[in-house]
Design a protein around this motif. Structure first.
Motif, PDB file in Angstrom:
ATOM      1  N   GLY A   1      32.354  58.931  -3.445  1.00  0.00           N
ATOM      2  CA  GLY A   1      32.900  57.600  -3.730  1.00  0.00           C
ATOM      3  C   GLY A   1      32.293  56.942  -4.952  1.00  0.00           C
ATOM      4  N   LYS A   2      31.367  57.656  -5.609  1.00  0.00           N
ATOM      5  CA  LYS A   2      30.699  57.137  -6.814  1.00  0.00           C
ATOM      6  C   LYS A   2      30.166  55.727  -6.581  1.00  0.00           C
ATOM      7  N   ALA A   3      29.394  55.601  -5.500  1.00  0.00           N
ATOM      8  CA  ALA A   3      28.880  54.297  -5.058  1.00  0.00           C
ATOM      9  C   ALA A   3      27.890  53.727  -6.071  1.00  0.00           C
ATOM     10  N   GLU A   4      28.358  52.743  -6.817  1.00  0.00           N
ATOM     11  CA  GLU A   4      27.504  52.082  -7.803  1.00  0.00           C
ATOM     12  C   GLU A   4      26.356  51.375  -7.093  1.00  0.00           C
ATOM     13  N   GLY A   5      25.162  51.459  -7.687  1.00  0.00           N
ATOM     14  CA  GLY A   5      23.991  50.815  -7.109  1.00  0.00           C
ATOM     15  C   GLY A   5      23.322  51.656  -6.034  1.00  0.00           C
ATOM     16  N   SER A   6      23.884  52.822  -5.736  1.00  0.00           N
ATOM     17  CA  SER A   6      23.329  53.703  -4.712  1.00  0.00           C
ATOM     18  C   SER A   6      22.311  54.643  -5.357  1.00  0.00           C
ATOM     19  N   TYR A   7      21.098  54.706  -4.770  1.00  0.00           N
ATOM     20  CA  TYR A   7      20.079  55.638  -5.267  1.00  0.00           C
ATOM     21  C   TYR A   7      20.614  57.066  -5.201  1.00  0.00           C
ATOM     22  N   THR A   8      21.284  57.398  -4.116  1.00  0.00           N
ATOM     23  CA  THR A   8      21.816  58.739  -3.918  1.00  0.00           C
ATOM     24  C   THR A   8      22.751  59.132  -5.066  1.00  0.00           C
TER      25      THR A   8
END
Length: 196
Positions: free
Chosen positions: A121-128
């Motif tokens: 999901g290309k989660a912005e702000g996610s360290y992963t």
């Protein structure tokens, strides 16, 4: 092994079926005394089907048999736990377990799915996701760093630091598996094959 088949009016006891290797709960069925004896003798799970009103060997139509590894009875002698090696998927819906595949294998699998969602999901702000974006070399380096930190903590006496480093290593290992297009199950299957 004593089972009290007379506790219910229909003479049936519930049977929990669990994967012998992963301990995943696969299904629930019912047995009468005849079904239990057949299962115990043939080492393939046979239930009493309430809808068919007859003995029913799991897999008799699909070929997805459940080979018995062990049988245990609960303290009240009215519920059976059978650990099996499944031939293939267990549920008629195509899921490995009748309880669904998502949450039935434990937290590490749930975490693996969450890591996948963040990356896919290309989660912005996610360290992963930010670590994933930095490429395979950075992810592999991070796993190496966490492994070294775990070794260092293993030589000390701080159990909390050791457990935290072990958790960090597992977490980063799951990210690396995702990056390499492998899964925790792939690793688990190798370990199980070595255990034979």
């Amino acid at each position: 092994m004593n089972i009290d088949f007379n506790k219910s009016q229909d003479g049936l006891v519930p049977v929990v079926v669990q994967d012998d290797r992963t301990l995943q709960v696969l299904m629930l069925g019912y047995m009468n005394e005849e079904a239990f004896e057949k299962t115990n003798q043939e080492k393939v799970v046979t239930f009493f089907s309430r809808s068919k009103n007859r003995l029913w060997t799991k897999g008799e139509e699909s070929g997805n048999f459940l080979t018995v590894k062990s049988i245990a009875v609960d303290c009240d002698q009215d519920t059976v736990l059978i650990k099996v090696v499944p031939e293939n998927v267990v549920c008629h819906t195509g899921s490995f377990s009748c309880f669904g595949d998502k949450d039935s294998k434990g937290f590490l699998y749930e975490l693996e799915e969450k890591i996948s969602r963040r990356i896919d999901g290309k989660a912005e702000g996610s360290y992963t996701y930010s670590l994933f974006q930095r490429g395979i070399n950075k992810m592999a380096q991070k796993v190496g760093e966490e492994a070294v930190e775990l070794v260092i903590e293993a030589k000390d006496d701080n159990d909390d630091l050791f457990k935290n480093e072990a958790a960090d290593l597992l977490y980063h290992f799951l990210i690396l598996l995702k990056a390499k297009n492998f899964s925790l199950q792939d690793t688990e299957e190798i370990l199980m094959s070595r255990n034979r």
